[in-house]
Design an enzyme around this catalytic site. Structure first.
Site, short mmCIF file in Angstrom:
data_model
loop_
_atom_site.label_atom_id
_atom_site.label_comp_id
_atom_site.label_asym_id
_atom_site.label_seq_id
_atom_site.Cartn_x
_atom_site.Cartn_y
_atom_site.Cartn_z
N CYS A 131 -4.06 3.77 11.24
CA CYS A 131 -4.99 3.83 12.37
C CYS A 131 -5.17 5.31 12.72
O CYS A 131 -4.19 6.03 12.91
CB CYS A 131 -4.45 3.08 13.58
SG CYS A 131 -5.54 3.27 15.00
N LYS A 166 -1.80 -0.39 4.01
CA LYS A 166 -3.17 0.11 4.20
C LYS A 166 -3.15 1.60 4.52
O LYS A 166 -2.56 2.03 5.51
CB LYS A 166 -3.87 -0.66 5.32
CG LYS A 166 -5.34 -0.27 5.47
CD LYS A 166 -6.06 -1.25 6.38
CE LYS A 166 -7.54 -0.95 6.47
NZ LYS A 166 -8.24 -1.95 7.29
#
Ligand code: RRO
Length: 306
Positions: A131, A166
């Protein structure tokens, strides 16, 4: 599952086709996940969930630009202890693999969130170490190789399900980070999360997002994502899941040729609706047939041949 040329296997997960709902888009309620499955997704990934509930940032949290969306949601989520109920219900309704995205502010927090999600029935976990705009988690974890390795090791030790990692594109060498994750036991790499970005309002002369900076998604980032997948493919043996700007079958094929075994779709749902998954899959199928390929697997990484 009907056997056909679109079937893919990602770290043991069987998918009817290589399209997956990206984390963060419509990922909280079972009803919206179900609408994505009806739209043709081969698997779905939830919005990222951590140990404690979070409200996220104040509005505005999303801004539309000429070439994509910039978001700074700030990890709003109900907390894993509440979210396990959604996971359990989703497992009774959805007939595709359910992947739960988790985040934490420490190695232990990632592992505990992953453990609780797996205990409730998640078929796989995606560790969000990317993020771009929440402090002390996300890309702050993914950019520190020692911490990243420990996050992956602890999550792997906590669950017996596949663990995807990710990664962020906002780094000097994404392939090196992918290698760190793979060495620590990651079962697959998702590349990429959003690209750090911002937008300023000419009239107010102020940043538009309440958090000022956010992450750019959509068509603008596809060439960046394809390059990242290409670089990661050259360094790691584990499967790669491409993510960033997939809107039509050509985008999906490009990611597969770069080295992805499947693709995630997010922002395109806003313009094309949930059926974008069916449209992309069916276009990939027609392409494979036209070119004489019998499976998706046959074109994964094909652009790397000399
Ligand atoms: O919630 C967000 O603001 C957010 C997350 Br967790 C993420 O991983 N990527 C993104 O663009 N936004």
């Amino acid at each position: 599952m009907k056997r056909n040329r679109l079937n893919v296997n990602i770290a043991g997960l069987q998918l009817a086709n290589p399209t997956i709902l990206a984390s963060g888009i419509l990922g909280y309620s079972v009803a919206t996940l179900q609408s994505i499955v009806e739209g043709g997704a081969g698997a779905v990934i939830t919005k990222s969930v951590g140990l404690k509930p979070r409200q996220g940032y104040a509005n505005p949290t999303v801004v539309q630009t000429k070439c994509g969306l910039i978001n700074a949601m700030g990890l709003p989520n109900p907390g894993i202890d509440e979210f396990v109920n959604e996971i359990r219900e989703a497992k009774t309704v959805l007939d595709v693999p359910l992947i739960v995205s988790v985040y934490g502010f420490s190695e232990e927090e990632y592992a505990l969130a992953a453990k609780k999600a797996a205990g409730a029935g998640a078929d796989a976990l995606e560790l969000n170490v990317s993020c771009p705009h929440v402090k002390e988690t996300g890309s702050e974890i993914g950019q520190n190789s020692e911490i990243l390795a420990e996050v992956v090791r602890k999550a792997k030790a906590a669950v017996s399900k596949p663990v995807f990692v990710k990664l962020a594109p906002n780094v000097t060498d994404i392939a090196e980070i992918a290698e760190t994750a793979a060495r620590a036991g990651a079962d697959a790499i998702t590349a990429i999360n959003t690209v750090k970005a911002m937008a300023i309002d000419a009239e107010t002369a102020m940043p538009i997002l309440s958090n000022k900076k956010g992450g750019l998604s959509g068509q603008a980032i596809k060439p960046i994502a394809v390059r990242c997948v290409y670089e990661v493919y050259e360094r790691v043996k584990i499967p790669i899941i491409g993510c960033g700007g997939v809107t039509d079958w050509r985008d999906a094929v490009e990611f597969l040729l770069a080295g992805a075994s499947a693709v995630q779709i997010g922002t395109a749902i806003a313009t094309k609706g949930p059926n974008v998954f069916k449209t992309v899959s069916s276009g990939v199928n027609t392409y494979l047939k036209r070119k004489g390929f019998r499976s998706v697997k046959e074109i994964v990484g094909l652009s790397h041949r000399n």
